[in-house]
Scaffold this motif. Structure first.
Motif, mmCIF file in Angstrom:
data_model
loop_
_atom_site.group_PDB
_atom_site.id
_atom_site.type_symbol
_atom_site.label_atom_id
_atom_site.label_comp_id
_atom_site.label_asym_id
_atom_site.label_seq_id
_atom_site.Cartn_x
_atom_site.Cartn_y
_atom_site.Cartn_z
ATOM 1 N N GLN A 67 0.766 -1.041 -0.018
ATOM 2 C CA GLN A 67 0.064 0.066 -0.106
ATOM 3 C C GLN A 67 0.879 1.355 -0.019
ATOM 4 N N ILE A 70 2.092 1.833 -3.457
ATOM 5 C CA ILE A 70 1.222 2.220 -4.400
ATOM 6 C C ILE A 70 0.830 3.631 -4.238
ATOM 7 N N SER A 73 3.849 5.953 -5.617
ATOM 8 C CA SER A 73 3.837 5.992 -6.882
ATOM 9 C C SER A 73 2.850 6.848 -7.371
ATOM 10 N N GLN A 74 1.549 6.841 -6.707
ATOM 11 C CA GLN A 74 0.482 7.621 -6.956
ATOM 12 C C GLN A 74 0.878 9.239 -6.890
#
Length: 125
Positions: A67, A70, A73-74
């Motif tokens: 999590q 991710i 990265s977002q």
């Protein structure tokens, strides 16, 4: 004068730290991040510290490493998208400015009118 490259331990060393002593790996990570920020030009340090703060908070909020990865990265994609939009807007406005300047330069141009050619009737079949 360019800053010398920060040497990282070998991948296998980092992997062993992650497996056997995650706290030591985290300490090393914090030291390396601090060193990179310290070596940055003074006018960029505050922004880098702010970005690092956001990343650290996202890391704490994450329920698991995936999590965290991710979400980071977002965040990076969002920043790249904002930069892309800014560049696109800048290029668009620069393009309009140069078109406007060209039109201003051509203000005294002579416009030639050419008669349209007479079109023959299509052949009947």
């Amino acid at each position: 004068m360019a800053n010398p490259v920060i040497e990282l331990p070998a991948f296998d060393t980092l992997k062993a730290l992650a497996d056997k002593d995650p706290e030591a790996l985290e300490t090393l990570r914090n030291q390396l991040v601090a060193e990179v920020i310290e070596r940055a030009p003074s006018h960029q340090r505050a922004q880098l510290q702010g970005l690092q703060f956001v990343l650290d908070m996202e890391r704490r909020r994450a329920k698991n490493p995936m999590q965290c990865c991710i979400r980071m990265s977002q965040l990076m994609h969002e920043r790249v998208d904002r930069l892309r939009e800014c560049l696109k807007d800048t290029l668009y406005y620069d393009g309009l400015a140069s078109v406007g300047a060209q039109a201003e330069q051509d203000h005294n141009a002579v416009i030639l009118h050419f008669p349209r050619p007479v079109q023959d009737a299509p052949p009947k079949s």
